[in-house]
Write a protein that holds these residues in place. Structure first.
Motif, PDB file in Angstrom:
ATOM      1  N   ILE A  64       0.834  -1.207   0.000  1.00 26.86           N
ATOM      2  CA  ILE A  64       0.000   0.000   0.000  1.00 26.86           C
ATOM      3  C   ILE A  64       0.866   1.252   0.000  1.00 26.86           C
ATOM      4  O   ILE A  64       0.590   2.218  -0.721  1.00 26.86           O
ATOM      5  CB  ILE A  64      -0.952   0.021   1.222  1.00 26.86           C
ATOM      6  CG1 ILE A  64      -1.972  -1.107   1.146  1.00 26.86           C
ATOM      7  CG2 ILE A  64      -1.653   1.377   1.347  1.00 26.86           C
ATOM      8  CD1 ILE A  64      -2.775  -1.299   2.433  1.00 26.86           C
ATOM      9  N   GLU A  65       1.916   1.265   0.817  1.00 24.58           N
ATOM     10  CA  GLU A  65       2.710   2.483   1.037  1.00 24.58           C
ATOM     11  C   GLU A  65       3.236   3.129  -0.245  1.00 24.58           C
ATOM     12  O   GLU A  65       3.041   4.336  -0.443  1.00 24.58           O
ATOM     13  CB  GLU A  65       3.851   2.223   2.008  1.00 24.58           C
ATOM     14  CG  GLU A  65       4.636   3.490   2.303  1.00 24.58           C
ATOM     15  CD  GLU A  65       5.879   3.258   3.124  1.00 24.58           C
ATOM     16  OE1 GLU A  65       6.396   4.246   3.666  1.00 24.58           O
ATOM     17  OE2 GLU A  65       6.354   2.108   3.215  1.00 24.58           O
ATOM     18  N   PRO A  66       3.899   2.404  -1.165  1.00 28.79           N
ATOM     19  CA  PRO A  66       4.420   3.093  -2.359  1.00 28.79           C
ATOM     20  C   PRO A  66       3.317   3.666  -3.246  1.00 28.79           C
ATOM     21  O   PRO A  66       3.480   4.749  -3.817  1.00 28.79           O
ATOM     22  CB  PRO A  66       5.229   2.025  -3.089  1.00 28.79           C
ATOM     23  CG  PRO A  66       4.903   0.725  -2.456  1.00 28.79           C
ATOM     24  CD  PRO A  66       4.301   0.992  -1.135  1.00 28.79           C
ATOM     25  N   VAL A  67       2.206   2.981  -3.349  1.00 28.15           N
ATOM     26  CA  VAL A  67       1.075   3.494  -4.137  1.00 28.15           C
ATOM     27  C   VAL A  67       0.507   4.740  -3.459  1.00 28.15           C
ATOM     28  O   VAL A  67       0.166   5.727  -4.116  1.00 28.15           O
ATOM     29  CB  VAL A  67      -0.012   2.394  -4.292  1.00 28.15           C
ATOM     30  CG1 VAL A  67      -1.252   2.941  -4.980  1.00 28.15           C
ATOM     31  CG2 VAL A  67       0.546   1.199  -5.041  1.00 28.15           C
ATOM     32  N   LEU A  68       0.417   4.695  -2.136  1.00 28.93           N
ATOM     33  CA  LEU A  68      -0.086   5.827  -1.369  1.00 28.93           C
ATOM     34  C   LEU A  68       0.810   7.049  -1.535  1.00 28.93           C
ATOM     35  O   LEU A  68       0.320   8.160  -1.748  1.00 28.93           O
ATOM     36  CB  LEU A  68      -0.200   5.441   0.106  1.00 28.93           C
ATOM     37  CG  LEU A  68      -0.612   6.537   1.075  1.00 28.93           C
ATOM     38  CD1 LEU A  68      -2.011   7.041   0.743  1.00 28.93           C
ATOM     39  CD2 LEU A  68      -0.539   6.028   2.498  1.00 28.93           C
ATOM     40  N   VAL A  69       2.111   6.850  -1.460  1.00 31.69           N
ATOM     41  CA  VAL A  69       3.052   7.977  -1.625  1.00 31.69           C
ATOM     42  C   VAL A  69       2.874   8.614  -2.999  1.00 31.69           C
ATOM     43  O   VAL A  69       2.780   9.847  -3.121  1.00 31.69           O
ATOM     44  CB  VAL A  69       4.510   7.524  -1.389  1.00 31.69           C
ATOM     45  CG1 VAL A  69       5.494   8.590  -1.847  1.00 31.69           C
ATOM     46  CG2 VAL A  69       4.724   7.192   0.085  1.00 31.69           C
TER      47      VAL A  69
END
Length: 165
Positions: A64-69
Motif C-alpha cells: 500500500i505504502e508506495p502506491v499511497l506515496v
C-alpha cells in the motif's frame, strides 16, 4: 481493555475506542492514534469486520505504502499546491515546496491517525482512513491535514482529514 488485534485501547463515549498503532512510513516508525468508531445503537463492541479491516491493512501495508506515496504526491501537485495562500510569489514559494519524490513527500507529511468506521459505514468493504499532518500551506490552524480513504486496501479518496468523520 486489551484487544487481540487493536492492543491496549480505552473507550470514550464521544469518539469510540482509542489506542495507538505502530506504523512504519518512509523508513520511520510512528505510533499513530487509533480510533475505532462504534454505532452506539448497536452497542460499543468492536466487530470482527473492524478487526479484519485492520489486519488486512497491516498485512498489505508494504504494498500500500508506495502506491499511497505516489497518490499523495499527485494530490499535492494537482489539488492543493497554490490552491490558497499568499499572493506574494516568494511567500507562496515558502508555503508550497516542491514535492515530486518519495523522499520529499515522506518529509512533508506525518501519519497521525488510523480511523476504523463502524460496520454500517463499511458495508461489505474493509474501510480504513489514514490521516496525515502536513508541512505545507502555512500554519494549519484548522488541522485540515490530509485524509486518505482506503477500501479493500485500495485508495478510494484523498482530501482533507474530515473525510473520515
Amino acid at each position: 481493555m486489551t484487544d487481540e488485534v487493536f492492543g491496549q485501547i480505552s473507550y470514550d463515549e464521544e469518539y469510540g475506542w482509542n489506542g495507538a498503532f505502530p506504523l512504519e512510513f518512509g523508513g520511520t516508525w510512528y505510533n499513530v492514534s487509533l480510533l475505532v468508531q462504534v454505532d452506539e445503537d448497536e452497542g460499543t463492541d468492536i466487530t470482527e469486520a473492524q478487526r479484519h479491516a485492520l489486519q488486512c491493512f497491516d498485512d498489505k501495508w508494504d504494498s500500500i505504502e508506495p502506491v499511497l506515496v505516489d497518490a499523495l504526491i499527485k494530490y499535492y501537485n494537482q489539488e492543493e499546491k497554490y490552491s490558497y495562500g499568499p499572493d506574494d510569489v516568494q511567500e507562496a514559494a515558502r508555503w508550497w515546496p516542491e514535492i515530486n519524490t518519495y523522499e520529499e513527500l515522506v518529509n512533508a507529511v506525518t501519519p497521525e491517525t488510523l480511523v476504523i468506521p463502524p460496520d454500517d459505514l463499511m458495508e461489505k468493504e474493509k474501510t480504513i482512513y489514514l490521516l496525515f499532518g502536513k508541512q505545507w500551506g502555512g500554519e494549519d490552524l484548522d488541522d485540515n491535514g490530509i485524509g486518505v480513504c482506503l477500501i479493500d486496501e485500495q485508495i478510494s479518496e484523498i482530501g482533507y482529514k474530515d473525510i473520515a468523520f
